[in-house]
Motif scaffolding. Structure first.
Motif, PDB file in Angstrom:
ATOM      1  N   LEU A   1      40.532  34.270  40.763  1.00 55.76           N
ATOM      2  CA  LEU A   1      39.175  34.780  40.563  1.00 55.76           C
ATOM      3  C   LEU A   1      38.227  33.629  40.274  1.00 55.76           C
ATOM      4  O   LEU A   1      38.556  32.716  39.508  1.00 55.76           O
ATOM      5  N   ILE A   2      37.033  33.673  40.874  1.00 56.83           N
ATOM      6  CA  ILE A   2      35.982  32.686  40.611  1.00 56.83           C
ATOM      7  C   ILE A   2      34.710  33.449  40.301  1.00 56.83           C
ATOM      8  O   ILE A   2      34.191  34.182  41.159  1.00 56.83           O
ATOM      9  N   LEU A   3      34.225  33.289  39.083  1.00 63.26           N
ATOM     10  CA  LEU A   3      33.049  34.030  38.635  1.00 63.26           C
ATOM     11  C   LEU A   3      31.822  33.115  38.587  1.00 63.26           C
ATOM     12  O   LEU A   3      31.836  32.083  37.914  1.00 63.26           O
ATOM     13  N   PHE A   4      30.768  33.508  39.311  1.00 59.51           N
ATOM     14  CA  PHE A   4      29.480  32.829  39.264  1.00 59.51           C
ATOM     15  C   PHE A   4      28.478  33.725  38.548  1.00 59.51           C
ATOM     16  O   PHE A   4      28.796  34.863  38.189  1.00 59.51           O
ATOM     17  N   ASN A   5      27.287  33.208  38.351  1.00 54.40           N
ATOM     18  CA  ASN A   5      26.265  33.988  37.658  1.00 54.40           C
ATOM     19  C   ASN A   5      25.810  35.205  38.466  1.00 54.40           C
ATOM     20  O   ASN A   5      25.257  36.153  37.920  1.00 54.40           O
ATOM     21  N   ASP A   6      26.061  35.213  39.786  1.00 51.05           N
ATOM     22  CA  ASP A   6      25.593  36.335  40.606  1.00 51.05           C
ATOM     23  C   ASP A   6      26.694  37.049  41.375  1.00 51.05           C
ATOM     24  O   ASP A   6      26.456  38.098  41.970  1.00 51.05           O
ATOM     25  N   ARG A   7      27.925  36.495  41.410  1.00 51.35           N
ATOM     26  CA  ARG A   7      28.993  37.117  42.203  1.00 51.35           C
ATOM     27  C   ARG A   7      30.366  36.777  41.647  1.00 51.35           C
ATOM     28  O   ARG A   7      30.536  35.788  40.954  1.00 51.35           O
ATOM     29  N   LEU A   8      31.326  37.632  41.998  1.00 50.42           N
ATOM     30  CA  LEU A   8      32.731  37.386  41.684  1.00 50.42           C
ATOM     31  C   LEU A   8      33.472  37.250  43.009  1.00 50.42           C
ATOM     32  O   LEU A   8      33.390  38.130  43.868  1.00 50.42           O
ATOM     33  N   LEU A   9      34.183  36.132  43.181  1.00 51.93           N
ATOM     34  CA  LEU A   9      34.969  35.914  44.394  1.00 51.93           C
ATOM     35  C   LEU A   9      36.424  36.238  44.095  1.00 51.93           C
ATOM     36  O   LEU A   9      37.024  35.688  43.173  1.00 51.93           O
ATOM     37  N   TYR A  10      36.980  37.157  44.889  1.00 49.20           N
ATOM     38  CA  TYR A  10      38.384  37.555  44.774  1.00 49.20           C
ATOM     39  C   TYR A  10      39.134  36.839  45.893  1.00 49.20           C
ATOM     40  O   TYR A  10      38.892  37.081  47.082  1.00 49.20           O
TER      41      TYR A  10
END
Length: 581
Positions: free
Chosen positions: A268-277
């Motif tokens: 998981l990679i969490l940014f301020n506007d999206r979560l990448l699975y």
């Protein structure tokens, strides 16, 4: 007396081999710090030479000779690095070398740094341009094969030390904080009654001001490095390298199958506007991941689903997809951190103003979380946004919005939360009074600068290789910045078009090969930058050449009389601003 008694006791106890450590005098320690300053300065000048005389020079040569890419791109990347290089190579380094040679007769460095520290203001332009420079490098490495080839060829040279251009470009940003640390250590070792104490203290004050800008740029660079690392992890397939993106958390986690409940390794990679699975990709060298799903933070919800049979699990529900996740035994802390971060990020969008935020501790934040300017106890105090809990400065939180959790009363909020809660951005009138950013280095009103100037007048100018013809502009050298030339479009402009730090420039008359067709012309040259000027009369030409020559040598300048007087003596009038010729 105490030291001598301790030394005697150590001799009697058989610890004589430790005595040299105690006998290291204050003078020797001060000398060691001064010597370290000299050696690091030599290494720094070598790096500046690499940036200015190698990277910049070769790229500029290619741009001018074959137009593989615009000259403006090269100038935009390296900003005023040639001025910085000349200042250190021609002034600061020689002064330190001379002082260390005569150290026994004159053991001090504070006087040198106090005299030259004001010139470090030229770093402001480089630091403020740093983000744009990084973007230009990344853009043209992809856009131009010739640009990329030149960069890679230089980076393979031994003198680059296997480091990238971007790494070397960060060195000027890091240099000012380095001076600050060395001076603090120097002052700590220096007795308060020493001759150099007051000079060193004043130098530290001047350098600390310049260091604020550099520290902010370093933090931005660290955030960009994290984005680049994730970009490489994803094989360069995801558009995430953007200054507006903020990496919050990343790490391995287990995905529970909706069919049979089996677990699968995911990332998981969490940014301020999206979560990448993400899912793992087979690679011979290094771990890579592919993006399986992108979930917008806006509208995302996080809830705990742990049970006796399924411990450490939680559900992420978004507009695009829902995921049931479980932490492995060794990744419990990461899972909890991700879960918390997801909850907070989602809360900011879906429950903004409906419940009190979890405030961030003020002591853990040194920069405004909106404008990235450093806090201080006098002019840049910390405030909490009552909607999202972020720590922001007064200028970024002078907005009022009604919050449901506070009985619909108006509370101080940041500009982003105001826009989300109210539905429209603040009006331009409120923005002009409440979001005044720090004044740019160019925001010096021309009329005010002219009233307190060393010299000012209209001149025609043209940059060699710039691709533009002669332009008429209003030139000012302010009294309070006598080594900087400001260029305005007109005498009443509130912001300069450009500033040129003059130290290190050489002034001369044009040569026949310059092929200039204007009268009373002269030029200033430094490294690969040459600017031509044309004055309205011989007297005006002489006075500008004299002032610019002294400024280029770093000498003190005397205030001249109004230029209009000189023009009247020659029977000319100060012409109004005209179009470019």
């Amino acid at each position: 007396m105490i030291i001598h008694s301790l030394i005697g006791l150590m001799i009697s106890c058989g610890y004589s081999e430790l005595i040299p450590c105690l006998q290291l005098s204050v003078q020797q320690r001060v000398f060691n710090i001064a010597n370290e300053l000299l050696h690091t300065e030599k290494a720094y000048v070598a790096r500046l030479h690499l940036l200015d005389q190698v990277f910049c020079a070769q790229l500029m040569e290619e741009a001018r000779a074959r137009s593989s890419f615009p000259c403006d791109v090269v100038m935009g990347i390296f900003s005023n690095i040639c001025s910085i290089y000349c200042f250190h190579q021609q002034f600061l380094l020689p002064a330190l070398e001379k002082r260390m040679e005569e150290w026994e007769l004159n053991p001090r460095i504070g006087d040198i740094l106090q005299k030259l520290a004001p010139f470090l203001k030229m770093y402001g332009e480089y630091v403020k341009n740093f983000d744009r420079a990084m973007e230009l490098v990344n853009t043209w490495m992809e856009r131009s094969s010739q640009f990329k080839a030149i960069i890679h060829d230089i980076q393979r040279e031994e003198r680059c030390g296997n480091l990238t251009l971007q790494h070397h470009m960060l060195e000027p940003v890091q240099r000012i904080p380095r001076y600050e640390l060395l001076l603090k250590d120097y002052l700590h070792r220096l007795p308060e009654d020493a001759d150099d104490f007051k000079d060193a203290q004043k130098s530290l004050e001047l350098i600390a001001t310049a260091a604020e800008h550099s520290n902010a740029a370093i933090r931005k660079m660290e955030r960009m490095r994290k984005l680049l690392k994730v970009y490489e992890l994803l094989g360069g397939e995801e558009d995430i390298v953007n200054p507006t993106n903020e990496l919050i958390k990343e790490g391995h986690i287990l995905k529970l199958s909706a069919k049979n409940g089996t677990s699968q390794d995911r990332y998981l990679i969490l940014f301020n506007d999206r979560l990448l699975y993400c899912v793992p990709k087979l690679r011979l060298i290094g771990q890579k991941f592919g993006v399986r799903a992108r979930i917008d933070v806006d509208g995302m919800e996080v809830s705990e689903t742990s049970s006796m049979n399924m411990p450490r699990t939680f559900l992420v529900s978004g507009k695009q997809r829902s995921l049931e996740l479980q932490a492995s035994e060794r990744a419990v802390s990461l899972s909890l951190s991700l879960s918390l971060s997801l909850s907070l990020s989602a809360q900011n969008c879906t429950e903004l103003g409906k419940r009190a935020p979890t405030p961030i501790r003020e002591k853990e934040v040194t920069l405004c979380m909106k404008c990235q300017e450093p806090f201080n106890s006098i002019t840049k105090r910390r405030h909490h946004c009552k909607a999202c809990g972020h720590v922001v400065c007064g200028k970024c939180s002078e907005f009022r919005a009604r919050l449901l959790y506070d009985n619909n009363r108006a509370n101080r909020v940041c500009i982003d939360c105001y826009t989300t809660l109210v539905g429209v951005p603040p009006s331009p009138a409120s923005l002009s009074s409440s979001t005044q950013r720090r004044r740019s280095i160019l925001e010096k009103q021309a009329s005010v600068a002219a009233e307190n100037s060393v010299l000012c007048s209209f001149l025609h100018h043209m940059e060699k290789g710039g691709g533009r013809g002669w332009q008429k502009a209003w030139f000012v050298i302010p009294e309070n910045e006598p080594l900087v030339l400001y260029i305005y479009g007109a005498p009443q402009d509130v912001k300069a078009q450009r500033s040129i730090p003059l130290i290190g420039f050489e002034v001369s008359l044009p040569e026949p090969c310059d092929r200039l067709e204007r009268r009373n012309a002269f030029k200033i040259s430094q490294s690969h930058l040459t600017v031509f000027f044309s004055a309205d009369g011989e007297e005006l030409q002489r006075r500008w050449m004299e002032v610019l020559s002294r400024a280029g040598r770093g000498e003190e300048l005397q205030v001249h009389g109004p230029i209009s007087e000189a023009l009247e003596e020659e029977g000319e009038e100060l012409a109004p601003l005209a179009e470019s010729t």
